[in-house]
Scaffold this motif. Structure first.
Motif, short mmCIF file in Angstrom:
data_model
loop_
_atom_site.label_atom_id
_atom_site.label_comp_id
_atom_site.label_asym_id
_atom_site.label_seq_id
_atom_site.Cartn_x
_atom_site.Cartn_y
_atom_site.Cartn_z
N HIS A 113 -17.87 71.14 40.24
CA HIS A 113 -18.63 71.23 41.48
C HIS A 113 -18.97 69.82 41.93
O HIS A 113 -19.25 68.95 41.10
CB HIS A 113 -19.91 72.05 41.27
CG HIS A 113 -20.61 72.42 42.53
ND1 HIS A 113 -21.53 71.58 43.16
CD2 HIS A 113 -20.53 73.53 43.31
CE1 HIS A 113 -21.98 72.17 44.26
NE2 HIS A 113 -21.41 73.35 44.37
N GLU A 114 -18.97 69.60 43.23
CA GLU A 114 -19.18 68.24 43.74
C GLU A 114 -20.58 67.71 43.44
O GLU A 114 -20.79 66.49 43.49
CB GLU A 114 -18.94 68.21 45.26
CG GLU A 114 -19.92 69.06 46.06
CD GLU A 114 -19.70 68.92 47.56
OE1 GLU A 114 -19.01 67.96 47.96
OE2 GLU A 114 -20.21 69.78 48.31
N ARG A 173 -27.67 72.99 45.41
CA ARG A 173 -26.28 73.46 45.29
C ARG A 173 -25.82 73.41 43.83
O ARG A 173 -25.14 74.31 43.34
CB ARG A 173 -25.35 72.60 46.15
CG ARG A 173 -25.45 72.87 47.65
CD ARG A 173 -24.27 72.23 48.37
NE ARG A 173 -24.38 72.40 49.81
CZ ARG A 173 -24.56 71.41 50.66
NH1 ARG A 173 -24.65 70.15 50.23
NH2 ARG A 173 -24.65 71.64 51.96
N HIS A 177 -24.76 76.73 41.45
CA HIS A 177 -23.49 76.85 40.71
C HIS A 177 -23.75 77.05 39.22
O HIS A 177 -23.11 77.89 38.57
CB HIS A 177 -22.65 75.59 40.94
CG HIS A 177 -21.22 75.75 40.54
ND1 HIS A 177 -20.34 76.53 41.24
CD2 HIS A 177 -20.52 75.23 39.48
CE1 HIS A 177 -19.15 76.49 40.66
NE2 HIS A 177 -19.24 75.71 39.59
#
Length: 328
Positions: A113-114, A173, A177
C-alpha cells in the motif's frame, strides 16, 4: 535463535501457495539461516516482488547509518540497485520482547500500500562482523529521512490546515488497509510516520503490531501486550490489559491528529501519573486550544477517536469519510 513461529504468522491464509509441513520458519539454504517462506523468483522491478525470506548479501552495498534506538540500527543502503533502509534488530535486556518485536515487524510484510513502508526482505542473520546479539535483519523501502514528528515540531511555521488533513488522511488510509487484513499497528504516533520527498505519509515501525487472530487467543495476547507501545498514545483498554481491537489504533490516531493541529506534546508530568489519569479519570490532551475554535468538526472527530469505549470510536473507513467531508 527465535522460537518456531507458524508460517501463518508470516503469510495471509488465502495466499494461494502449497506450503507443506513446516514446524519452524528456520532452515538452512546455501549455508545461511533464513526464514522458511516461499519466495517468488526474482524478475522485474523490485517494487513488484513479494517480500523475500532471503537477503542476497552481495547485492547490499553503500551502508550509511541514519538512526538508532533500543531496537538496534537503521542504515540507508543500496540493494539490487535501489535505495533501501536496513534495520538490524538487536537483543535488548528483555530478550523475549526483542524477538517478538522482530517477528512483529513482519506482520504486514505481505501487504502493499502506498501509505505503508514496504518490507523487501528479512533474515535471521546479519552481514556485519559485529553481529553478536543481532536477532535479525529487515530490508525495507526507503521512504526518506523525515518523519511526521520532525515535521510537526521542527517547522518554523505551523502546518497549514489542508496539510494536516492530508497527512491525517494518509495515516487513515494505512490503518484502513491494515485493519482490512487483520493487522493492528499498536504504536501509531508521529515518529512512526515517515514523510516522503513527495509529501506522502507512510506508516512504519511494526515492532508492536499484532495480528487480530492472535490477539483473540487468550493464551497469547497477555504476553504480547507486555511489549506495549508509546504510553502517550496508548488506548486505555490496553493499559487495563483488555482485548486488542482496531479501535486501539484509532485512539492513537486521535492523539496524532491533535498533535498535527496543536504542535504540542500530548501530556506533561510523570509517566505513571499520566497513565493512571488516562485510565481512572479519562484524561485526554486539551481540546480547548485556540486552534480548535474554528475547527469544530476536527475537535469532534478527535474527541470520538479517543472515546473510552473502543466500540464508540470511528473505524478507519469512517475516518476517511469524515476527513474528506471537512470544510475547506
Amino acid at each position: 535463535m527465535p522460537s518456531p513461529i507458524p508460517v501463518t504468522r508470516l503469510l495471509p491464509r488465502d495466499f494461494g501457495l502449497e506450503l507443506g509441513v513446516c514446524s519452524s520458519p528456520l532452515t538452512k539454504q546455501s549455508g545461511d539461516t533464513t526464514l522458511r517462506v516461499p519466495v517468488i523468483a526474482f524478475h522485474g522491478k523490485l517494487a513488484c516482488r513479494l517480500w523475500s525470506s532471503v537477503i542476497h548479501w552481495r547485492e547490499l552495498r553503500d551502508l550509511e547509518p541514519i538512526g538508532s534506538g533500543g531496537f538496534g540500527l537503521v542504515s540507508r543502503a543500496t540493494y539490487l540497485g535501489e535505495t533501501v533502509a536496513m534495520k538490524r534488530v538487536r537483543c535488548a535486556k528483555n530478550k523475549l520482547a526483542s524477538r517478538q518485536s522482530f517477528w512483529a515487524e513482519l506482520n504486514a510484510a505481505h501487504l502493499r500500500h502506498e501509505n505503508l513502508v514496504r518490507v523487501i526482505a528479512a533474515s535471521t542473520q546479519s552481514n556485519a562482523t559485529d553481529d553478536d546479539g543481532v536477532i535479525g535483519t529487515i530490508i525495507m523501502e526507503y521512504a526518506g529521512d523525515l518523519n511526521l514528528q520532525q515535521l510537526i515540531y521542527s517547522a518554523a511555521e505551523p502546518l497549514r490546515r489542508e496539510s494536516c488533513v492530508r497527512h491525517a488522511t494518509d495515516v487513515a488510509r494505512a490503518l484502513r488497509h491494515l485493519h482490512a487484513h487483520g493487522v493492528v499497528h499498536l504504536d501509531v504516533k508521529p515518529a512512526n510516520v515517515l514523510v516522503s520527498h513527495a509529501g506522502v505519509c507512510k506508516l512504519a515501525d511494526f515492532g508492536c503490531s499484532l495480528k487480530l487472530e492472535i490477539a483473540r487467543d487468550r493464551d497469547a495476547s497477555p504476553r504480547r501486550l507486555e511489549i506495549g507501545g508509546t504510553y502517550t498514545h496508548r488506548a486505555p483498554e490496553l493499559l487495563r490489559g483488555e482485548d486488542v481491537t482496531p479501535g486501539a489504533d484509532v485512539y492513537s490516531f486521535g492523539v496524532t491528529l491533535w498533535q498535527l493541529f496543536t504542535r504540542e506534546p500530548p501530556y506533561e508530568g510523570e509517566r505513571q501519573h499520566v497513565l493512571y489519569a488516562v485510565v481512572a479519570f479519562n484524561l485526554r490532551p486539551d481540546l480547548n486550544k485556540p486552534v480548535f475554535n474554528t475547527s469544530g468538526p476536527i475537535k469532534d472527530l478527535i474527541s470520538r477517536c479517543w472515546s473510552a469505549e473502543p466500540n464508540q470510536r470511528p473505524s478507519a473507513e469512517q475516518l476517511l469519510t469524515e476527513l474528506s467531508e471537512l470544510p475547506a
